[in-house]
Enzyme design. Structure first.
Site, PDB file in Angstrom:
ATOM      1  N   ASP A   1       2.597  -1.693  -4.422  1.00 35.32           N
ATOM      2  CA  ASP A   1       1.189  -1.296  -4.420  1.00 35.32           C
ATOM      3  C   ASP A   1       0.511  -1.932  -5.634  1.00 35.32           C
ATOM      4  O   ASP A   1       1.177  -2.338  -6.586  1.00 35.32           O
ATOM      5  CB  ASP A   1       1.048   0.244  -4.475  1.00 35.32           C
ATOM      6  CG  ASP A   1      -0.300   0.717  -3.912  1.00 35.32           C
ATOM      7  OD1 ASP A   1      -0.307   1.383  -2.855  1.00 35.32           O
ATOM      8  OD2 ASP A   1      -1.335   0.369  -4.513  1.00 35.32           O
ATOM      9  N   ILE A   2      -0.807  -1.981  -5.576  1.00 32.04           N
ATOM     10  CA  ILE A   2      -1.553  -2.544  -6.720  1.00 32.04           C
ATOM     11  C   ILE A   2      -1.634  -1.518  -7.845  1.00 32.04           C
ATOM     12  O   ILE A   2      -1.873  -1.852  -8.991  1.00 32.04           O
ATOM     13  CB  ILE A   2      -2.965  -2.986  -6.263  1.00 32.04           C
ATOM     14  CG1 ILE A   2      -3.598  -3.938  -7.278  1.00 32.04           C
ATOM     15  CG2 ILE A   2      -3.851  -1.782  -5.972  1.00 32.04           C
ATOM     16  CD1 ILE A   2      -4.840  -4.626  -6.761  1.00 32.04           C
TER      17      ILE A   2
ATOM     18  N   GLY B   1      -0.436   4.809  -0.965  1.00 28.46           N
ATOM     19  CA  GLY B   1      -1.538   5.379  -0.190  1.00 28.46           C
ATOM     20  C   GLY B   1      -1.125   6.571   0.646  1.00 28.46           C
ATOM     21  O   GLY B   1       0.020   7.015   0.602  1.00 28.46           O
TER      22      GLY B   1
ATOM     23  N   ASP C   1      -0.477  -7.222  -5.728  1.00 27.95           N
ATOM     24  CA  ASP C   1      -1.830  -7.359  -5.185  1.00 27.95           C
ATOM     25  C   ASP C   1      -1.727  -8.302  -3.991  1.00 27.95           C
ATOM     26  O   ASP C   1      -1.443  -9.492  -4.165  1.00 27.95           O
ATOM     27  CB  ASP C   1      -2.755  -7.950  -6.271  1.00 27.95           C
ATOM     28  CG  ASP C   1      -4.158  -8.249  -5.733  1.00 27.95           C
ATOM     29  OD1 ASP C   1      -5.027  -8.627  -6.541  1.00 27.95           O
ATOM     30  OD2 ASP C   1      -4.367  -8.129  -4.499  1.00 27.95           O
TER      31      ASP C   1
ATOM     32  N   ILE D   1      -6.043  10.745   9.867  1.00 34.05           N
ATOM     33  CA  ILE D   1      -4.682  11.233   9.610  1.00 34.05           C
ATOM     34  C   ILE D   1      -4.754  12.383   8.613  1.00 34.05           C
ATOM     35  O   ILE D   1      -5.369  12.257   7.540  1.00 34.05           O
ATOM     36  CB  ILE D   1      -3.789  10.120   9.029  1.00 34.05           C
ATOM     37  CG1 ILE D   1      -3.776   8.890   9.942  1.00 34.05           C
ATOM     38  CG2 ILE D   1      -2.363  10.640   8.803  1.00 34.05           C
ATOM     39  CD1 ILE D   1      -3.150   9.080  11.297  1.00 34.05           C
TER      40      ILE D   1
ATOM     41  N   GLY E   1       0.816  -1.213   0.000  1.00 32.27           N
ATOM     42  CA  GLY E   1       0.000   0.000   0.000  1.00 32.27           C
ATOM     43  C   GLY E   1       0.847   1.260   0.000  1.00 32.27           C
ATOM     44  O   GLY E   1       0.471   2.290   0.554  1.00 32.27           O
TER      45      GLY E   1
ATOM     46  N   TYR F   1     -15.103  -2.118   7.227  1.00 27.25           N
ATOM     47  CA  TYR F   1     -13.716  -1.729   7.518  1.00 27.25           C
ATOM     48  C   TYR F   1     -13.394  -1.986   8.995  1.00 27.25           C
ATOM     49  O   TYR F   1     -12.387  -2.607   9.317  1.00 27.25           O
ATOM     50  CB  TYR F   1     -13.539  -0.254   7.182  1.00 27.25           C
ATOM     51  CG  TYR F   1     -12.230   0.362   7.572  1.00 27.25           C
ATOM     52  CD1 TYR F   1     -12.185   1.347   8.559  1.00 27.25           C
ATOM     53  CD2 TYR F   1     -11.042  -0.002   6.951  1.00 27.25           C
ATOM     54  CE1 TYR F   1     -10.985   1.939   8.911  1.00 27.25           C
ATOM     55  CE2 TYR F   1      -9.837   0.594   7.297  1.00 27.25           C
ATOM     56  CZ  TYR F   1      -9.819   1.569   8.280  1.00 27.25           C
ATOM     57  OH  TYR F   1      -8.631   2.167   8.634  1.00 27.25           O
TER      58      TYR F   1
HETATM   59  C1  VAH Z   1     -11.067   6.288   7.543  1.00 31.56           C
HETATM   60  N1  VAH Z   1      -8.974   7.525   7.584  1.00 31.56           N
HETATM   61  O1  VAH Z   1     -11.625   7.387   7.584  1.00 31.56           O
HETATM   62  C2  VAH Z   1      -9.583   6.240   7.911  1.00 31.56           C
HETATM   63  C3  VAH Z   1      -9.412   6.003   9.390  1.00 31.56           C
HETATM   64  C4  VAH Z   1     -10.223   6.591  11.695  1.00 31.56           C
HETATM   65  C5  VAH Z   1     -10.376   6.813  10.240  1.00 31.56           C
HETATM   66  O2  VAH Z   1      -9.470   4.654   9.707  1.00 31.56           O
HETATM   67  O3  VAH Z   1     -11.641   5.266   7.206  1.00 31.56           O
END
Ligand code: VAH
Length: 328
Positions: free
Chosen positions: A38-39, A15, A56, A176, A12, A146
């Site tokens: 990275d892909i 990213g 990948d 971040i 990654g 996620y």
């Molecule tokens: C998101 N930037 O928004 C990521 C992060 C806490 C947020 O995991 O999915």
């Protein structure tokens, strides 16, 4: 602990975090020791300053071939689909985030990799979790795919620590903020886009409500946390894959007010979308005392210092006609 001889793989790498972690690691360990992967094809900066492999991570054989080719001993596994994009394609998010990480763990076990960093996220928390100063050890009740993959990933990583003695480490990152690679598909992405659009258009339409308060961190502190954790003495660690870390918490309107101190004409309006529901399930603030105690975590940037730095850098890049930004 990474020794001078160790070869490092970053997945990654194109990213938001990877695009700044690779140069930081290359500065410490030498360009030839850090393999970016990275892909997608990354910016030239990553491919021209050291080895790059198109990879990948859901392809177990290809991953093993890269680890063997470079005799990889340390992996920073950043490849993942974030919260908002994950809700648009939950099945793909599961495949990339879980099968990808499982491939990294299994290939590492088989091929003698000694240390792995894999980020977790405050997305592991949910509506049943205490939202103020969220504890290190508490209820994990994610509402996004996620978040589900990050809870599973934390447990998978800790299992490989206990079962196979693999040195797996991770931080539950907040949002971040950075000025290099734009984030892709996160719920906290507003806190990056607002800076670009303030500099370019002097206005921004926020996809979260003004009062939405979330834990955040500036990229220099994110890189500091990763490098400091990976260099910490394993014997001191009571936690492994899931350290709470944070630097600050702010609401969208507090961030806008801080920007207005530098750009008085800046205007913001709020049009919450599906990401509001995700943000409402996450903590407002984080207790990161375990990271401070076990490996000396200490952030350097607060809202004021971050805002000044972000605007200074983006204004200069804009003045030079080099502020690449595609408004989504
Ligand atoms: C998101 N930037 O928004 C990521 C992060 C806490 C947020 O995991 O999915």
């Amino acid at each position: 602990m990474t020794s001078e001889a160790d070869t490092i793989l970053v997945t990654g790498a194109a990213g938001q975090i990877g695009s700044e972690l690779v140069p930081a690691l290359r500065n410490i360990f030498g360009p030839g020791k850090v393999i970016a992967s990275d892909i997608i094809q990354p910016e030239k900066q990553l491919t021209e300053t050291g080895p790059f492999e198109k990879l990948d991570v859901t392809n177990r054989q290809a991953l093993g071939q890269v680890i063997s080719k470079y005799h990889i001993k340390v992996i920073y596994h950043l490849a993942a689909i974030l919260s908002a994009n994950g809700e648009k394609n939950p099945q793909k998010a599961w495949d990339v985030n879980i099968n990808g990480f499982y491939n990294v763990l299994e290939a590492s076990r088989e091929l003698g990799v000694k240390q792995i960093f894999c980020p977790s996220s405050i997305a592991v928390f949910g509506p049943l979790t205490p939202r103020i100063k969220t504890p290190q050890d508490t209820i994990l009740s994610p509402t996004t795919m996620y978040g589900v993959t990050k809870v599973a990933g934390e447990n998978l990583g800790d299992y490989y620590v206990r079962k196979y003695g693999l040195d797996v480490r991770g931080c539950r990152f907040p949002g971040i903020i950075s000025h290099e690679a734009l984030p892709g598909g996160g719920t906290t992405d507003y806190a990056v886009a607002i800076f670009y659009e303030a500099v370019i258009y002097n206005k921004y339409t926020c996809f979260l409500k003004p009062e939405t308060r979330l834990p955040m961190m500036y990229m220099p502190d994110c890189l500091k946390s990763i490098i400091t954790l990976m260099e910490a003495d394993f014997a001191r660690l009571q936690h492994h894959s899931n350290f709470n870390v944070t630097a600050m918490s702010f609401s969208a309107e507090e961030l806008a007010a801080e920007i207005k101190k530098h750009l008085p004409e800046f205007e913001i309006k709020y049009e919450p979308d599906f990401r509001q529901t995700i943000a409402d399930s996450w903590p407002e603030s984080i207790d990161d005392s375990a990271a401070r105690k076990e490996w000396g975590w200490q952030p350097d940037y607060d809202l004021g210092r971050m805002t000044e730095d972000m605007l200074r850098i983006l204004k200069e890049r804009h003045r030079l006609g080099k502020l690449n930004y595609d408004k989504k």
